[in-house]
Motif scaffolding. Structure first.
Motif, PDB file in Angstrom:
ATOM      1  N   VAL A 156     -30.403 -40.742  35.273  1.00  0.00           N
ATOM      2  CA  VAL A 156     -29.211 -41.428  35.751  1.00  0.00           C
ATOM      3  C   VAL A 156     -29.535 -42.873  36.087  1.00  0.00           C
ATOM      4  N   VAL A 157     -28.660 -43.763  35.642  1.00  0.00           N
ATOM      5  CA  VAL A 157     -28.729 -45.182  35.977  1.00  0.00           C
ATOM      6  C   VAL A 157     -27.475 -45.529  36.759  1.00  0.00           C
ATOM      7  N   LEU A 158     -27.644 -46.097  37.950  1.00  0.00           N
ATOM      8  CA  LEU A 158     -26.515 -46.492  38.799  1.00  0.00           C
ATOM      9  C   LEU A 158     -26.419 -48.006  38.816  1.00  0.00           C
ATOM     10  N   ASP A 159     -25.308 -48.524  38.285  1.00  0.00           N
ATOM     11  CA  ASP A 159     -25.106 -49.978  38.256  1.00  0.00           C
ATOM     12  C   ASP A 159     -26.308 -50.696  37.634  1.00  0.00           C
ATOM     13  N   ASP A 160     -26.759 -50.226  36.479  1.00  0.00           N
ATOM     14  CA  ASP A 160     -27.863 -50.819  35.721  1.00  0.00           C
ATOM     15  C   ASP A 160     -29.215 -50.707  36.424  1.00  0.00           C
ATOM     16  N   ARG A 161     -29.296 -49.847  37.435  1.00  0.00           N
ATOM     17  CA  ARG A 161     -30.560 -49.625  38.144  1.00  0.00           C
ATOM     18  C   ARG A 161     -30.961 -48.157  37.991  1.00  0.00           C
ATOM     19  N   PRO A 162     -32.148 -47.869  37.427  1.00  0.00           N
ATOM     20  CA  PRO A 162     -32.581 -46.473  37.339  1.00  0.00           C
ATOM     21  C   PRO A 162     -32.535 -45.815  38.706  1.00  0.00           C
ATOM     22  N   ALA A 163     -31.892 -44.634  38.786  1.00  0.00           N
ATOM     23  CA  ALA A 163     -31.670 -44.001  40.071  1.00  0.00           C
ATOM     24  C   ALA A 163     -32.478 -42.715  40.239  1.00  0.00           C
ATOM     25  N   ARG A 164     -32.190 -41.698  39.457  1.00  0.00           N
ATOM     26  CA  ARG A 164     -32.843 -40.413  39.608  1.00  0.00           C
ATOM     27  C   ARG A 164     -32.938 -39.714  38.260  1.00  0.00           C
ATOM     28  N   ALA A 165     -33.823 -38.717  38.196  1.00  0.00           N
ATOM     29  CA  ALA A 165     -33.922 -37.843  37.034  1.00  0.00           C
ATOM     30  C   ALA A 165     -34.151 -36.437  37.543  1.00  0.00           C
ATOM     31  N   GLU A 175     -27.648 -31.294  40.002  1.00  0.00           N
ATOM     32  CA  GLU A 175     -27.234 -32.063  41.174  1.00  0.00           C
ATOM     33  C   GLU A 175     -28.299 -33.119  41.423  1.00  0.00           C
ATOM     34  N   LEU A 176     -27.894 -34.362  41.636  1.00  0.00           N
ATOM     35  CA  LEU A 176     -28.851 -35.441  41.887  1.00  0.00           C
ATOM     36  C   LEU A 176     -28.325 -36.367  42.971  1.00  0.00           C
ATOM     37  N   ALA A 177     -29.161 -36.657  43.962  1.00  0.00           N
ATOM     38  CA  ALA A 177     -28.835 -37.639  44.989  1.00  0.00           C
ATOM     39  C   ALA A 177     -29.278 -39.009  44.502  1.00  0.00           C
ATOM     40  N   LEU A 178     -28.353 -39.968  44.486  1.00  0.00           N
ATOM     41  CA  LEU A 178     -28.645 -41.300  43.952  1.00  0.00           C
ATOM     42  C   LEU A 178     -28.961 -42.316  45.037  1.00  0.00           C
ATOM     43  N   GLY A 179     -29.028 -41.883  46.297  1.00  0.00           N
ATOM     44  CA  GLY A 179     -29.326 -42.797  47.386  1.00  0.00           C
ATOM     45  C   GLY A 179     -28.089 -43.552  47.858  1.00  0.00           C
ATOM     46  N   ALA A 180     -28.336 -44.663  48.551  1.00  0.00           N
ATOM     47  CA  ALA A 180     -27.232 -45.439  49.116  1.00  0.00           C
ATOM     48  C   ALA A 180     -26.404 -46.096  48.014  1.00  0.00           C
ATOM     49  N   ALA A 181     -25.091 -46.076  48.191  1.00  0.00           N
ATOM     50  CA  ALA A 181     -24.175 -46.721  47.246  1.00  0.00           C
ATOM     51  C   ALA A 181     -23.035 -47.346  48.039  1.00  0.00           C
ATOM     52  N   ALA A 182     -22.843 -48.644  47.879  1.00  0.00           N
ATOM     53  CA  ALA A 182     -21.805 -49.348  48.629  1.00  0.00           C
ATOM     54  C   ALA A 182     -20.426 -49.067  48.038  1.00  0.00           C
ATOM     55  N   ALA A 183     -19.407 -49.325  48.846  1.00  0.00           N
ATOM     56  CA  ALA A 183     -18.030 -49.184  48.367  1.00  0.00           C
ATOM     57  C   ALA A 183     -17.783 -50.138  47.208  1.00  0.00           C
ATOM     58  N   GLY A 184     -16.883 -49.739  46.333  1.00  0.00           N
ATOM     59  CA  GLY A 184     -16.555 -50.553  45.173  1.00  0.00           C
ATOM     60  C   GLY A 184     -16.650 -49.729  43.902  1.00  0.00           C
ATOM     61  N   ARG A 185     -16.500 -50.392  42.765  1.00  0.00           N
ATOM     62  CA  ARG A 185     -16.536 -49.720  41.475  1.00  0.00           C
ATOM     63  C   ARG A 185     -17.987 -49.544  41.035  1.00  0.00           C
ATOM     64  N   ARG A 186     -18.439 -48.307  40.932  1.00  0.00           N
ATOM     65  CA  ARG A 186     -19.815 -47.999  40.595  1.00  0.00           C
ATOM     66  C   ARG A 186     -19.871 -47.438  39.174  1.00  0.00           C
ATOM     67  N   ARG A 187     -20.853 -47.896  38.405  1.00  0.00           N
ATOM     68  CA  ARG A 187     -21.059 -47.428  37.031  1.00  0.00           C
ATOM     69  C   ARG A 187     -22.210 -46.428  37.027  1.00  0.00           C
ATOM     70  N   ILE A 188     -21.911 -45.203  36.625  1.00  0.00           N
ATOM     71  CA  ILE A 188     -22.904 -44.137  36.601  1.00  0.00           C
ATOM     72  C   ILE A 188     -23.160 -43.758  35.148  1.00  0.00           C
ATOM     73  N   ALA A 189     -24.354 -44.044  34.651  1.00  0.00           N
ATOM     74  CA  ALA A 189     -24.730 -43.724  33.275  1.00  0.00           C
ATOM     75  C   ALA A 189     -25.637 -42.503  33.286  1.00  0.00           C
ATOM     76  N   VAL A 190     -25.216 -41.438  32.606  1.00  0.00           N
ATOM     77  CA  VAL A 190     -25.972 -40.186  32.570  1.00  0.00           C
ATOM     78  C   VAL A 190     -26.485 -39.961  31.149  1.00  0.00           C
ATOM     79  N   GLN A 191     -27.799 -39.785  31.024  1.00  0.00           N
ATOM     80  CA  GLN A 191     -28.415 -39.513  29.729  1.00  0.00           C
ATOM     81  C   GLN A 191     -29.069 -38.139  29.765  1.00  0.00           C
ATOM     82  N   VAL A 192     -28.765 -37.300  28.782  1.00  0.00           N
ATOM     83  CA  VAL A 192     -29.343 -35.960  28.683  1.00  0.00           C
ATOM     84  C   VAL A 192     -30.374 -35.961  27.563  1.00  0.00           C
ATOM     85  N   ASP A 193     -31.627 -35.661  27.914  1.00  0.00           N
ATOM     86  CA  ASP A 193     -32.748 -35.717  26.967  1.00  0.00           C
ATOM     87  C   ASP A 193     -32.759 -37.083  26.266  1.00  0.00           C
TER      88      ASP A 193
END
Length: 242
Positions: A156-165, A175-193
């Motif tokens: 998972v990449v959150l707002d162009d920042r690698p977050a969790r795998a 289920e993955l915890a991505l850490g702190a995320a501020a209010a606003g429009r967040r881009r969550i990119a999920v890649q499978v394999d």
């Protein structure tokens, strides 16, 4: 703050749903019933799940009469209810003096979008869709959950920042915890394999008195609710029609 396992292998540490219908009957205090799905049947919806055999399950909402049905001998129930005219939160408990009260809530929208909301954790969408299906935010931490092939690796990449795998469990859920995320429009990119990343935009609202009850966007439905311990939790659910 929201709680979840972190890091690669986090999804493996999250236990797969126990589908043994007799599991709910163990222990001195009966555990709350478990919802397995919500299916449309004409103008009605049928809530199916598991509970202790012979015990009645009772579904309640603030603005309607309770509905109830007995769990069958195999530990299963199928409770029909009218399709709600608006998005609604329900409680599902056992009609049993020694039963524990359910901390989870059942969310159902008129279009059939449904999810089990988990206080302080990852909500469980009941829609039969792949990819990212839910996101939870308590004003600080963000947790996502979704469906993919069992055993596959999710990055998972959150707002162009690698977050969790993590690795998808045997039931096909992660289920993955991505850490702190501020209010606003967040881009969550999920890649499978080695597949292409799939980007979902989720708008997180700031905590406060002005927080709306629910809001629909192009990809999902956001709602704000009060867990048993207090505070406000925002849950985003991918819409059934997607």
């Amino acid at each position: 703050m929201l709680l979840a396992f972190l890091g690669l292998g986090a999804c493996q540490e999250t236990a797969a749903p126990n589908t043994d219908p007799r599991a709910a009957a163990t222990g001195a205090w009966a555990t709350p019933p478990r919802v397995a799905g919500v299916a449309a049947r004409g103008d009605s919806l049928v809530i199916s799940g598991f509970g202790p055999p012979g015990v009645r399950v009772v579904l309640t909402a603030e603005d309607q009469a309770p509905a109830a049905i007995s769990v069958d001998d195999d530990g299963r129930f199928a409770l029909p209810i009218p399709r709600p005219a608006a998005a609604r939160l329900y409680r599902l408990d056992l009609d049993e003096p020694t039963a524990r009260r359910a901390g989870e809530r059942l969310f159902i929208a008129p279009d059939g979008t449904a999810a089990v909301l988990v206080p302080g954790g990852a909500s469980r969408a009941l829609n039969e869709v792949s990819g990212l299906v839910a996101a939870d935010h308590d004003g600080v931490e963000l947790i996502i959950s979704g469906n993919a092939a069992p055993g596959s690796v999710v990055s998972v990449v959150l707002d162009d920042r690698p977050a969790r795998a993590g690795r998808v469990d045997a039931a096909g859920r992660y289920e993955l915890a991505l850490g702190a995320a501020a209010a606003g429009r967040r881009r969550i990119a999920v890649q499978v394999d080695d597949g292409p990343p799939i980007v979902t935009a989720v708008t997180l609202a700031p905590q406060g008195d002005g927080t709306p009850g629910s809001r629909v966007d192009t990809e999902g439905l956001s709602l704000w609710w009060t867990p048993p311990g207090g505070g406000i939790q925002q849950t985003w659910i991918r819409r059934q029609k997607d």
